[in-house]
Design an enzyme around this catalytic site. Sequence first.
Site, PDB file in Angstrom:
ATOM      1  N   ASP A 328      13.928  32.328   8.469  1.00 47.29           N
ATOM      2  CA  ASP A 328      14.866  32.276   7.366  1.00 47.29           C
ATOM      3  C   ASP A 328      14.065  32.161   6.064  1.00 47.29           C
ATOM      4  O   ASP A 328      12.915  31.731   6.087  1.00 47.29           O
ATOM      5  CB  ASP A 328      15.727  31.023   7.591  1.00 47.29           C
ATOM      6  CG  ASP A 328      16.931  30.966   6.693  1.00 47.29           C
ATOM      7  OD1 ASP A 328      17.140  31.916   5.940  1.00 47.29           O
ATOM      8  OD2 ASP A 328      17.648  29.959   6.740  1.00 47.29           O
ATOM      9  N   ASP A 623      17.946  27.335  10.321  1.00 44.98           N
ATOM     10  CA  ASP A 623      18.597  26.032  10.193  1.00 44.98           C
ATOM     11  C   ASP A 623      20.120  26.118  10.139  1.00 44.98           C
ATOM     12  O   ASP A 623      20.793  25.095  10.119  1.00 44.98           O
ATOM     13  CB  ASP A 623      18.086  25.281   8.958  1.00 44.98           C
ATOM     14  CG  ASP A 623      18.222  26.101   7.683  1.00 44.98           C
ATOM     15  OD1 ASP A 623      18.938  27.120   7.704  1.00 44.98           O
ATOM     16  OD2 ASP A 623      17.612  25.724   6.663  1.00 44.98           O
TER      17      ASP A 623
END
Length: 884
Positions: A328, A623
């Site tokens: 990410d 996350d």
Amino acid sequence: MEHYQEKAEKLKSKYRAQSFENGLSSEEAKKRLVEDGPNKIESKKTPKWKIFLRQFDNMITYILIAAMAMTLLVGDQTDTLVIGLVVVINAFIGYFQESNAADALAQIQQLLAAEATVYRDNTRSDIPASDLVKGDVVFLEAGDSVPADLRIVQAANLRIQESSLTGETDAVTKSEDDIAETKVPLADQSNMAFTSTSVTNGSGLGVVVATAAETEIGQISTAVAEAKPKETPMMKEIGNLGKGTSIGILIVAVILFILGLFLQIYSLPVLALAVVTMVVGSIPEGLPATTSVILALGVSDMAKNKKTIVKTLPAVETLGAVDVIATDKTGTLTKNEMTMTDIITKNEHYTLTGTGYAPTGDLQLAGKNTAPNVTIKQFLTAGFAANDTELDQDDDDVYQINGEPTDGAFLTAYYKVMGTKPDYESLDMLPFDSEYRYIARLVRDQATGEKLLYVKGSPDKIFEMVANNEQDFDQKYWLQRVEELAGSGKRVVAVGVTKVAGNVEEVTHELLAQGVDFLGLAGIIDPPRPEVIATLKQLNNAHVQVKMITGDSPVTASAIGQQLGLAEQIHAITGPQWDELDEKQRQQAAEKNQVFARTTPQNKLEIVEALEQSEKVTAMIGDGVNDAPALKTADIGVSMGVKGTDVARDAADMILTDDNFTTMGTAIKEGRRIYDNIKKSILFLLPTSFAEGLIVFFSILFDMPLPLTPSQLLWINMVSAVTIQFAFIFEPAESGIMNRKPRAHGQSMVTKHDVIQMIYVSIIIAVTGLFGHAVLLDQGASQAAASTLMVNIIIGGKIFYLFNIRTANFALSKDILANKKAFLVIGIMLLLQIILTYVPFMQELFSTTGVSVAAFILSLLSGVIVFIVVELDKLVRKIILKAE
């Protein structure tokens, strides 16, 4: 989810003739609930007993259970008990390892809203969210969790936080406007609201277009459920090694049994027990336990000292084999704290130092600190006033925002330069809306009494206002400046101000359209983490590629990738472009591109799968809820411990407790070290196990009394092997470990030379043991004494071979002191051997007896022969390599 747009437009057309507030009838809702089922995501958990039973499903365990049956059949209850204990211990180790994996599906279920506000029978009421059906009209307001996937049909300043799905921090403004395109990235579906996202501002109405498993979060749940845990590369190698070794030993055992029957060497019961003894001695039953112990202690060390929690033991070793890290962007490679870095006024280009929301930094002009002039003061005051966000300092002196990150950047910039709050009275505010894309506030300056209208927003909108006030304003020039900032990965916001008459009390669009004075442009960036740049260099040296997967725009993501140093030349692809590719093209694109922008959760999963299909061992870092399927599918999923969602943490194999990407470099180094040490322990274990099998094999073949019992062999294989191999846990990483390539996909753990070394070491130990056993029997010693001597000879061979196998260099170099704990481990093993040899209850359990101190010492020193031969082998190989 392009099909949502079609479904939504049909539903919207159906309602055009009537008010949305009518909603469905109760009868129709009940009918649809029966047809489609409740708006729930079901999760299934594997029963604990099934997890325990499948620990017995492996070749080594099958052989040991068969050996138990044979020893029980011939009445050897002691050996049956010892073998049974070994089987159960190995099963429990595997059970606790597997059952520790948490259930990500249960966490996804907890994200669903408990209640929903709907219109039914022309009445607004609250119902359980599980009773929602397609076609229901749902009312949303600030603070609500979206209960199903909705097509927005009415919106009043409606903003929704979608970071859990898209990974992007800013709340998204929603409208009822149609979207012309058929294939729209998730982050750009401005007329949709998705299950589990949160309403931050305004209110609106939405028609339910998907419930339960059909929603975006439901599809993520399905992907998580369907993602099957894969064996790690090392566990595959060990499994194949154990299976191949076991099959080979069984074939030899069958041949030996037939040969024994034909030659009538022993009676049938004695022959059967002898063959079982050979099998038990040769099978490396300590292999699962030893591997688990090394992994477990490596995991414990990482949790304590390296800020990494590894949830499944084999995952720690997988780190050492990683070829690619897919990660990410927001909050992982960047700080997830929008920071103003540039202020461009009509005359100057200023920069601001410092990153994050903490108001520490300086205003600079041409690289030197400078005091704010009138324009800068006005610019910062305008950004502070035209704002709907708060900047707070918590008890730990950490600065956090409550509101929009971009607005937070303006607050921090003001405090950096000005120090204290501006002195004005707030009179009215026009909140930001995607329809007009700016925010404005009317204030009264306390010092002068003037009324000022501050505005900030999208440059094109502010430029129109400025052009209405300044006839010579060069929009083309300023749009070029906007493009320059955007091209460097910055978000660009324009700021303006105008004086208004004393009787003005309200902010209106008409008032702003009359014109404003241009104060300047702000360049705002989610800054790369400085420590990440150094880590990426380390990973590049280790030949580990890093891929950025983000919901951000390709321009911004590529600029960040360039700043981070992902590659010398950044190649980017968007989610919609990816969707057009076939399987082979996706594999090529996954390898070629470093940046994947505007991606959906499905895209993330597909990118990871494409990398793995290209035989790349892939780690996925994420996350958000949207990362869960990719985290579970990857060879190793890595979640953030602080900012990561519960779903991401539960789907992952490993958690970074400090949310620090740099920990990945440390973790990969540790994974490589652990793999090296497990390989050393296996190369140490196998030849000593084979030696025990050879001893029994030769005894049967030459009609000698069996020198060892099954329980003695299990002592050697389990107790001594595991104890001595503790030394490998503390073995430091070899020099240059992070400069070599990850081991090749499918590479065997055991080389040809390793096999040759195993053969000659096992022969040396077997012959030495048989010689000592025969000498003692010739001197009139008992069978128990001769067996005890042989056990100690084998242990002596293990101890000296330990020093051989610890390093590829000469054992008697400086490396011998690199692992001082190895000497402590050897001391513990010697103590255990003394207990085995001289303590009465151990003598009874393992059929041993006391021997003279001289014989005990001599048996241990027999390992010197092994030590010398292996060191000579190292010398010969070095000479050959130099000659080549």
